[in-house]
Design a protein around this motif. Structure first.
Motif, short mmCIF file in Angstrom:
data_model
loop_
_atom_site.label_atom_id
_atom_site.label_comp_id
_atom_site.label_asym_id
_atom_site.label_seq_id
_atom_site.Cartn_x
_atom_site.Cartn_y
_atom_site.Cartn_z
N LYS A 70 2.98 -1.06 -6.89
CA LYS A 70 1.31 -1.31 -7.62
C LYS A 70 1.66 -2.63 -8.67
N LYS A 71 2.65 -2.37 -9.43
CA LYS A 71 2.92 -3.23 -10.40
C LYS A 71 3.16 -4.71 -9.83
N ILE A 72 4.04 -4.93 -8.69
CA ILE A 72 4.18 -6.09 -8.00
C ILE A 72 2.91 -6.44 -7.36
N LYS A 73 2.23 -5.74 -6.93
CA LYS A 73 0.98 -6.12 -5.96
C LYS A 73 -0.04 -6.77 -7.02
N LEU A 74 -0.11 -6.16 -8.26
CA LEU A 74 -0.97 -6.71 -9.31
C LEU A 74 -0.35 -8.01 -9.81
N ARG A 75 0.84 -8.35 -9.99
CA ARG A 75 1.46 -9.46 -10.26
C ARG A 75 1.20 -10.73 -9.32
N GLN A 76 1.26 -10.10 -7.83
CA GLN A 76 1.05 -11.09 -6.98
C GLN A 76 -0.34 -11.64 -6.82
N GLN A 77 -1.27 -10.68 -7.21
CA GLN A 77 -2.84 -10.93 -7.11
C GLN A 77 -3.06 -11.74 -8.52
N LEU A 78 -2.37 -11.84 -9.71
CA LEU A 78 -2.50 -12.43 -10.57
C LEU A 78 -2.10 -13.90 -10.52
N ILE A 79 -0.91 -14.24 -9.89
CA ILE A 79 -0.27 -15.26 -9.17
C ILE A 79 -1.19 -16.15 -8.56
N GLY A 80 -2.06 -15.50 -7.50
CA GLY A 80 -2.95 -15.94 -6.55
C GLY A 80 -4.18 -16.59 -7.44
N THR A 81 -4.62 -15.70 -8.41
CA THR A 81 -5.57 -16.18 -9.21
C THR A 81 -5.24 -17.38 -10.03
N ILE A 82 -4.12 -17.49 -10.60
CA ILE A 82 -3.68 -18.61 -11.28
C ILE A 82 -3.68 -19.87 -10.25
N ASN A 83 -3.05 -19.60 -9.13
CA ASN A 83 -3.31 -20.74 -8.08
C ASN A 83 -4.42 -21.29 -7.96
N SER A 84 -5.66 -20.39 -7.83
CA SER A 84 -6.86 -20.83 -7.52
C SER A 84 -7.54 -21.55 -8.56
N GLU B 289 8.70 -12.86 -13.47
CA GLU B 289 8.50 -11.63 -13.90
C GLU B 289 8.41 -10.93 -12.41
N LEU B 290 7.69 -11.48 -11.51
CA LEU B 290 7.65 -10.74 -10.21
C LEU B 290 9.08 -10.65 -9.49
N GLU B 291 9.86 -11.67 -9.74
CA GLU B 291 11.08 -11.62 -9.28
C GLU B 291 11.83 -10.59 -9.79
N LYS B 292 11.90 -10.53 -11.17
CA LYS B 292 12.58 -9.22 -11.88
C LYS B 292 12.09 -7.81 -11.47
N ASP B 293 10.72 -7.79 -11.18
CA ASP B 293 10.15 -6.45 -10.63
C ASP B 293 10.79 -6.35 -9.44
N LYS B 294 10.79 -7.14 -8.34
CA LYS B 294 11.33 -7.06 -7.15
C LYS B 294 12.80 -6.60 -7.20
N LYS B 295 13.68 -7.14 -8.11
CA LYS B 295 15.05 -6.82 -8.11
C LYS B 295 15.33 -5.39 -8.90
N GLU B 296 14.34 -5.28 -9.70
CA GLU B 296 14.30 -3.62 -10.34
C GLU B 296 14.11 -2.68 -9.29
N GLN B 297 13.04 -2.98 -8.40
CA GLN B 297 12.57 -2.02 -7.26
C GLN B 297 13.53 -1.87 -6.29
N ASP B 298 14.30 -3.04 -5.94
CA ASP B 298 15.30 -3.03 -5.07
C ASP B 298 16.53 -2.31 -5.61
N LYS B 299 16.82 -2.23 -6.85
CA LYS B 299 17.77 -1.45 -7.51
C LYS B 299 17.73 -0.04 -7.57
N VAL B 300 16.48 0.57 -7.84
CA VAL B 300 15.79 1.82 -7.94
C VAL B 300 15.90 2.14 -6.38
N LEU B 301 15.51 1.52 -5.46
CA LEU B 301 15.71 1.83 -4.01
C LEU B 301 17.10 2.04 -3.67
N ALA B 302 18.03 1.20 -4.06
CA ALA B 302 19.41 1.38 -3.75
C ALA B 302 19.91 2.60 -4.46
#
Length: 193
Positions: free
Chosen positions: A1-15, A129-142
Protein backbone atom coordinates in the motif's frame (compact mmCIF):
# COMPACT_ATOMS: atom_id res chain seq x y z
CA UNK A 1 0.00 0.00 0.00
CA UNK A 2 2.86 2.34 0.89
CA UNK A 3 4.60 1.57 -2.42
CA UNK A 4 1.35 2.13 -4.36
CA UNK A 5 0.81 5.52 -2.67
CA UNK A 6 4.40 6.54 -3.42
CA UNK A 7 3.96 5.55 -7.08
CA UNK A 8 0.78 7.66 -7.26
CA UNK A 9 2.68 10.61 -5.75
CA UNK A 10 5.43 10.23 -8.37
CA UNK A 11 2.73 10.15 -11.08
CA UNK A 12 1.21 13.37 -9.71
CA UNK A 13 4.63 15.05 -9.62
CA UNK A 14 5.24 13.99 -13.25
CA UNK A 15 1.88 15.50 -14.28
CA UNK A 16 2.80 18.78 -12.54
CA UNK A 17 6.20 18.72 -14.25
CA UNK A 18 4.55 18.29 -17.67
CA UNK A 19 2.22 21.23 -16.93
CA UNK A 20 5.15 23.39 -15.80
CA UNK A 21 7.17 22.47 -18.91
CA UNK A 22 4.24 23.63 -21.05
CA UNK A 23 3.95 26.89 -19.08
CA UNK A 24 7.72 27.46 -19.35
CA UNK A 25 7.54 26.98 -23.14
CA UNK A 26 4.62 29.46 -23.38
CA UNK A 27 6.36 32.02 -21.16
CA UNK A 28 9.60 31.65 -23.15
CA UNK A 29 7.64 32.35 -26.33
CA UNK A 30 6.08 35.45 -24.75
CA UNK A 31 9.53 36.66 -23.67
CA UNK A 32 10.90 36.20 -27.20
CA UNK A 33 7.93 38.13 -28.62
CA UNK A 34 8.36 40.93 -26.06
CA UNK A 35 12.10 41.14 -26.75
CA UNK A 36 11.38 41.47 -30.48
CA UNK A 37 8.77 44.18 -29.76
CA UNK A 38 11.25 45.93 -27.47
CA UNK A 39 13.89 45.93 -30.19
CA UNK A 40 11.44 47.49 -32.66
CA UNK A 41 10.33 50.12 -30.15
CA UNK A 42 13.93 51.05 -29.35
CA UNK A 43 14.80 51.37 -33.04
CA UNK A 44 11.76 53.59 -33.66
CA UNK A 45 12.58 55.67 -30.61
CA UNK A 46 16.22 56.00 -31.68
CA UNK A 47 15.06 57.30 -35.08
CA UNK A 48 12.76 59.80 -33.34
CA UNK A 49 15.57 60.99 -31.07
CA UNK A 50 17.94 61.41 -34.02
CA UNK A 51 15.30 63.40 -35.88
CA UNK A 52 14.63 65.51 -32.78
CA UNK A 53 18.34 66.18 -32.29
CA UNK A 54 18.68 67.36 -35.90
CA UNK A 55 15.74 69.68 -35.41
CA UNK A 56 16.34 70.39 -31.76
CA UNK A 57 17.07 74.04 -31.63
CA UNK A 58 14.15 76.34 -30.90
CA UNK A 59 15.51 78.56 -33.68
CA UNK A 60 15.11 75.75 -36.21
CA UNK A 61 11.61 74.99 -34.96
CA UNK A 62 10.64 78.63 -35.27
CA UNK A 63 12.16 78.76 -38.77
CA UNK A 64 10.14 75.65 -39.69
CA UNK A 65 6.92 77.29 -38.45
CA UNK A 66 7.62 80.77 -39.88
CA UNK A 67 8.63 79.35 -43.27
CA UNK A 68 4.96 78.50 -43.77
CA UNK A 69 3.07 80.03 -46.65
CA UNK A 70 0.11 81.08 -44.53
CA UNK A 71 -1.24 81.01 -40.96
CA UNK A 72 -3.12 77.75 -41.55
CA UNK A 73 0.08 75.94 -42.63
CA UNK A 74 1.97 77.46 -39.67
CA UNK A 75 -0.74 76.17 -37.30
CA UNK A 76 -0.52 72.68 -38.84
CA UNK A 77 3.28 72.71 -38.52
CA UNK A 78 3.02 73.74 -34.88
CA UNK A 79 0.47 70.94 -34.26
CA UNK A 80 2.80 68.49 -36.08
CA UNK A 81 5.72 69.40 -33.79
CA UNK A 82 3.49 69.02 -30.70
CA UNK A 83 2.15 65.65 -31.91
CA UNK A 84 5.68 64.52 -32.70
CA UNK A 85 6.77 65.45 -29.17
CA UNK A 86 3.74 63.65 -27.70
CA UNK A 87 4.44 60.63 -29.89
CA UNK A 88 8.03 60.49 -28.57
CA UNK A 89 6.72 60.60 -24.98
CA UNK A 90 4.20 57.81 -25.73
CA UNK A 91 6.95 55.77 -27.36
CA UNK A 92 9.14 56.20 -24.27
CA UNK A 93 6.23 55.18 -22.01
CA UNK A 94 5.52 52.16 -24.24
CA UNK A 95 9.18 51.14 -24.00
CA UNK A 96 9.02 51.40 -20.19
CA UNK A 97 5.78 49.38 -20.10
CA UNK A 98 7.19 46.71 -22.42
CA UNK A 99 10.40 46.56 -20.36
CA UNK A 100 8.32 46.09 -17.22
CA UNK A 101 6.28 43.30 -18.88
CA UNK A 102 9.49 41.66 -20.04
CA UNK A 103 10.96 41.80 -16.53
CA UNK A 104 7.76 40.31 -15.07
CA UNK A 105 7.71 37.49 -17.62
CA UNK A 106 11.38 36.74 -16.95
CA UNK A 107 10.67 36.63 -13.20
CA UNK A 108 7.73 34.28 -13.81
CA UNK A 109 9.90 32.09 -15.99
CA UNK A 110 12.61 31.96 -13.35
CA UNK A 111 10.04 31.10 -10.66
CA UNK A 112 8.60 28.32 -12.84
CA UNK A 113 12.06 26.94 -13.55
CA UNK A 114 12.82 26.95 -9.81
CA UNK A 115 9.50 25.22 -9.12
CA UNK A 116 10.31 22.65 -11.80
CA UNK A 117 13.73 22.04 -10.25
CA UNK A 118 12.10 21.64 -6.84
CA UNK A 119 9.56 19.17 -8.26
CA UNK A 120 12.35 17.23 -10.01
CA UNK A 121 14.16 16.99 -6.67
CA UNK A 122 10.95 15.82 -4.97
CA UNK A 123 10.43 13.23 -7.72
CA UNK A 124 14.01 12.00 -7.33
CA UNK A 125 13.59 11.80 -3.55
CA UNK A 126 10.30 9.91 -3.91
CA UNK A 127 11.87 7.50 -6.39
CA UNK A 128 14.71 6.86 -3.94
CA UNK A 129 12.20 6.30 -1.14
CA UNK A 130 10.21 3.98 -3.43
CA UNK A 131 13.36 2.00 -4.20
CA UNK A 132 14.10 1.81 -0.48
CA UNK A 133 10.54 0.63 0.23
CA UNK A 134 10.80 -2.02 -2.49
CA UNK A 135 14.12 -3.26 -1.10
CA UNK A 136 12.58 -3.38 2.37
CA UNK A 137 9.60 -5.29 1.00
CA UNK A 138 11.92 -7.74 -0.80
CA UNK A 139 13.92 -8.20 2.41
CA UNK A 140 10.77 -8.87 4.47
CA UNK A 141 9.49 -11.26 1.79
CA UNK A 142 12.83 -13.11 1.72
CA UNK A 143 12.77 -13.40 5.53
CA UNK A 144 9.21 -14.71 5.44
CA UNK A 145 10.08 -17.25 2.74
CA UNK A 146 13.13 -18.36 4.73
CA UNK A 147 10.99 -18.69 7.87
CA UNK A 148 8.36 -20.61 5.91
CA UNK A 149 11.04 -23.09 4.73
CA UNK A 150 12.28 -23.55 8.28
CA UNK A 151 8.74 -24.06 9.60
CA UNK A 152 7.99 -26.57 6.83
CA UNK A 153 11.21 -28.42 7.68
CA UNK A 154 10.30 -28.43 11.39
CA UNK A 155 6.79 -29.64 10.56
CA UNK A 156 8.19 -32.46 8.39
CA UNK A 157 10.59 -33.46 11.18
CA UNK A 158 7.76 -33.45 13.74
CA UNK A 159 5.58 -35.53 11.43
CA UNK A 160 8.45 -38.05 11.03
CA UNK A 161 8.92 -38.10 14.82
CA UNK A 162 5.17 -38.67 15.27
CA UNK A 163 5.26 -41.52 12.76
CA UNK A 164 8.26 -43.07 14.60
CA UNK A 165 6.40 -42.66 17.91
CA UNK A 166 3.24 -44.22 16.42
CA UNK A 167 5.30 -47.17 15.11
CA UNK A 168 7.03 -47.55 18.48
CA UNK A 169 3.65 -47.51 20.30
CA UNK A 170 2.27 -50.06 17.79
CA UNK A 171 5.34 -52.26 18.34
CA UNK A 172 4.98 -52.03 22.13
CA UNK A 173 1.28 -52.89 21.92
CA UNK A 174 2.07 -55.87 19.68
CA UNK A 175 4.78 -57.07 22.04
CA UNK A 176 2.44 -56.69 25.03
CA UNK A 177 -0.25 -58.63 23.20
CA UNK A 178 2.21 -61.39 22.31
CA UNK A 179 3.53 -61.47 25.86
CA UNK A 180 -0.03 -61.67 27.21
CA UNK A 181 -0.82 -64.50 24.72
CA UNK A 182 2.27 -66.43 25.79
CA UNK A 183 1.41 -65.92 29.43
CA UNK A 184 -2.19 -66.96 28.85
CA UNK A 185 -1.06 -69.96 26.82
CA UNK A 186 1.36 -70.90 29.55
CA UNK A 187 -1.34 -70.63 32.19
CA UNK A 188 -3.54 -72.99 30.16
CA UNK A 189 -6.21 -70.79 28.71
CA UNK A 190 -7.33 -71.82 25.28
CA UNK A 191 -9.25 -68.87 23.95
CA UNK A 192 -6.95 -65.80 24.32
CA UNK A 193 -7.84 -62.55 22.63
Amino acid sequence: KKIKLRQQLIGTINSELDGLSSQITTTSGEITSLEHKMEQLRNEYANMVRFAQRNQGSYQRLMFIFASDDFNQAFKRLKYLQQYSDSRKRQAALIDSTQSQLSNRKSELEAKKNEKTSLRNQELQQKQELEKDKKEQDKVLANLQDREKKLKKQLAEKQKAKQRLDRAIDNLIRKEIEAAKKKATASGKKNVT
